[in-house]
Motif scaffolding. Sequence first.
Motif, PDB file in Angstrom:
ATOM      1  N   GLY A 110     -19.262 -10.218   2.834  1.00 53.79           N
ATOM      2  CA  GLY A 110     -18.238  -8.356   2.357  1.00 53.79           C
ATOM      3  C   GLY A 110     -16.599  -8.830   3.084  1.00 53.79           C
ATOM      4  O   GLY A 110     -16.578  -8.471   2.315  1.00 53.79           O
ATOM      5  N   ALA A 111     -16.703  -9.120   4.359  1.00 49.74           N
ATOM      6  CA  ALA A 111     -15.228  -9.292   4.714  1.00 49.74           C
ATOM      7  C   ALA A 111     -14.266  -9.819   3.124  1.00 49.74           C
ATOM      8  O   ALA A 111     -13.329  -9.344   3.579  1.00 49.74           O
ATOM      9  N   MET A 112     -15.060 -10.936   2.916  1.00 45.63           N
ATOM     10  CA  MET A 112     -13.605 -11.163   2.072  1.00 45.63           C
ATOM     11  C   MET A 112     -13.289 -11.192   1.145  1.00 45.63           C
ATOM     12  O   MET A 112     -12.088 -10.902   0.308  1.00 45.63           O
ATOM     13  N   MET A 113     -14.503 -10.328   0.169  1.00 45.86           N
ATOM     14  CA  MET A 113     -14.412  -9.111  -1.112  1.00 45.86           C
ATOM     15  C   MET A 113     -13.892  -8.478  -0.611  1.00 45.86           C
ATOM     16  O   MET A 113     -12.663  -7.599  -1.481  1.00 45.86           O
ATOM     17  N   PHE A 114     -13.833  -7.456   0.595  1.00 47.34           N
ATOM     18  CA  PHE A 114     -13.158  -6.528   0.911  1.00 47.34           C
ATOM     19  C   PHE A 114     -11.024  -6.763   1.283  1.00 47.34           C
ATOM     20  O   PHE A 114     -10.954  -6.392   0.519  1.00 47.34           O
ATOM     21  N   GLY A 115     -11.151  -7.914   1.096  1.00 44.35           N
ATOM     22  CA  GLY A 115      -9.913  -8.107   1.298  1.00 44.35           C
ATOM     23  C   GLY A 115      -9.763  -8.458   0.129  1.00 44.35           C
ATOM     24  O   GLY A 115      -8.398  -7.909   0.042  1.00 44.35           O
ATOM     25  N   ALA A 116      -9.629  -9.654  -0.485  1.00 43.14           N
ATOM     26  CA  ALA A 116      -9.681  -9.581  -2.301  1.00 43.14           C
ATOM     27  C   ALA A 116      -9.839  -8.117  -2.679  1.00 43.14           C
ATOM     28  O   ALA A 116      -8.432  -7.973  -3.312  1.00 43.14           O
ATOM     29  N   ARG A 117     -10.574  -7.345  -2.650  1.00 49.26           N
ATOM     30  CA  ARG A 117     -10.211  -5.427  -3.693  1.00 49.26           C
ATOM     31  C   ARG A 117      -8.668  -5.499  -3.272  1.00 49.26           C
ATOM     32  O   ARG A 117      -8.258  -4.939  -3.737  1.00 49.26           O
ATOM     33  N   ALA A 118      -8.652  -5.294  -1.715  1.00 51.35           N
ATOM     34  CA  ALA A 118      -7.434  -4.434  -1.518  1.00 51.35           C
ATOM     35  C   ALA A 118      -5.791  -5.794  -1.537  1.00 51.35           C
ATOM     36  O   ALA A 118      -5.076  -4.557  -1.998  1.00 51.35           O
ATOM     37  N   LEU A 119      -6.352  -6.340  -1.461  1.00 49.35           N
ATOM     38  CA  LEU A 119      -5.200  -7.673  -2.654  1.00 49.35           C
ATOM     39  C   LEU A 119      -4.724  -7.415  -3.622  1.00 49.35           C
ATOM     40  O   LEU A 119      -3.507  -7.451  -4.499  1.00 49.35           O
ATOM     41  N   GLN A 120      -5.841  -7.325  -4.294  1.00 46.16           N
ATOM     42  CA  GLN A 120      -5.676  -6.489  -5.663  1.00 46.16           C
ATOM     43  C   GLN A 120      -5.245  -5.011  -5.941  1.00 46.16           C
ATOM     44  O   GLN A 120      -4.138  -4.786  -6.973  1.00 46.16           O
ATOM     45  N   GLY A 121      -5.074  -4.584  -5.055  1.00 45.53           N
ATOM     46  CA  GLY A 121      -4.567  -2.903  -5.311  1.00 45.53           C
ATOM     47  C   GLY A 121      -2.776  -2.998  -5.009  1.00 45.53           C
ATOM     48  O   GLY A 121      -2.192  -2.119  -5.283  1.00 45.53           O
ATOM     49  N   VAL A 122      -2.558  -4.039  -3.953  1.00 49.71           N
ATOM     50  CA  VAL A 122      -1.572  -3.927  -3.601  1.00 49.71           C
ATOM     51  C   VAL A 122      -0.553  -4.558  -4.828  1.00 49.71           C
ATOM     52  O   VAL A 122       0.482  -4.174  -5.099  1.00 49.71           O
TER      53      VAL A 122
END
Length: 512
Positions: A110-122
């Motif tokens: 889950g943490a890896m998924m959340f980080g990836a989604r945040a990077l997509q947003g950036v």
Amino acid sequence: MSETAVKAPGAPAPSGDANRWKALVFIALAQLMVVLDATIVNIALPSAQTDLGISDGNRQWVVTAYALAFGGLLLFGGRIADLWGRKRAFVIGLTGFAAASALGGAATSGAMMFGARALQGVFGAMLAPAALSLLAVMFTDAKERAKAFGIYGAIAGGGGAVGFILGGVLTEYLDWRWTFFVNIPFAVVAALGAYFVIREPEGGRNRNALDIPGVLLSTLGLVSLVYGFTRAESDGWGDATTVGLFVASAVLLIAFVVTEMRVKAPLLPLRVVLDRNRGGIYLSLGIAIIAMFGTFLFLTYYLQVIKGFSPIKTGFAFLPMIAGMMIGSTQIGTRLMTRVPARALMGPGFLVAAAGMLVMTQIEIGSSYASTILPAMVLLGLGMGTAFMPAMSLATYGVEPRDAGVASAMVNTSQQVGGAIGTALLNTIAASATTSYIKDHIATATSKSRQQLVQMEGAVHGYASAIWVAVGMLVLAAVVVVALVNAGKPEATAVSSGDGVEDEVAVPVVAH
């Protein structure tokens, strides 16, 4: 009075950049990818949650991590585009978005998924303003600008619904990971095309030093605002943390405005938003998006939970709205934009969309798709497509080239904040109406089947109640347009120079 790009009637249209139409293909492709990503992941979320062991309490972060990064950094992303150059910001944004998508598709926790989604947003926050500002500086001829923004507006409006279809197909026939991996070919093709085709006009950069206090205040203020609405949806409007986030957001954004009034090179020059036309566009778009996002949410639930549609069938059920948007944007909006003032398209467009919503308020458990949902979707699509097209164009029209990136970012910011408000506000209204309906009717339900029926009736009653609010939002958006947007036809549009005096800026007149 200052004049730019003046051309006598009957003279040939300026040629501009010979590759501008090729560039539009890659800009539109990138915009489609960003808009798709806002909805495509929603369809895949249940499968991803199971595979990665994400708890019910944390699953919202798959959506929230993206929304916070994207909404919070949009102004910063627009300023970076003005500083570095829109083409460079566009290509970097695409490359980073592809890498973040690959990370999300390969997520093992889950943490890896959340980080990836945040990077997509950036990277999305860098990409989206760069795309819109490239259109603004590349298409200056009135008729060509109308066509270019018609295509862009149709994609911006209809891409989210396409995401439901693509998400359903990928999740059902391949794997939820492909809702991330599918972004990679989009990004690679768009980045390569942009690198070789786009020729950004010279002299449009804003090379002033970054306004660091403005960056921090705007980012923290917008993150607090978006997260506040997200918390309101899950924990209630009276929750202490929710209230604290809204208070913090208000303080930070007020401090941001005060800072922008005093610094030499502001992140958001107030001349961009104080122009009545651009300000009216940002406000009306944000209000309209509140209604639109709520519709996506409730129609998805209604079709799948109440009518029993599969994810793929639900996605295809949105096609009439996409078709309406395409027609409204590329045919009605594009053909009339150079002939009538923007508000003569936007105001009626929002009202037609409101009429579609009004039809949708009549939904019941037994409502027919063909007689209720279909006409509502067609009207909603036609209205929003007609309104979106001139809005996208006018939002960056007449702005100084050095401010094009941040003006574009404001369009995306109004949409992002509107989406967050719409999801939280309308969902809360629907939940409250559903609870009230069930409480009033459950006592008369004497059997289990009757109780289940009451619960379904309550859910539909909740959807209809929220859609009534959406009708009001679209009418309010039309009122804002009529009250604030006073720009004439593109041949002679009044735009604010930022000093309180309006200059008539003559733009190319195309011979018919």
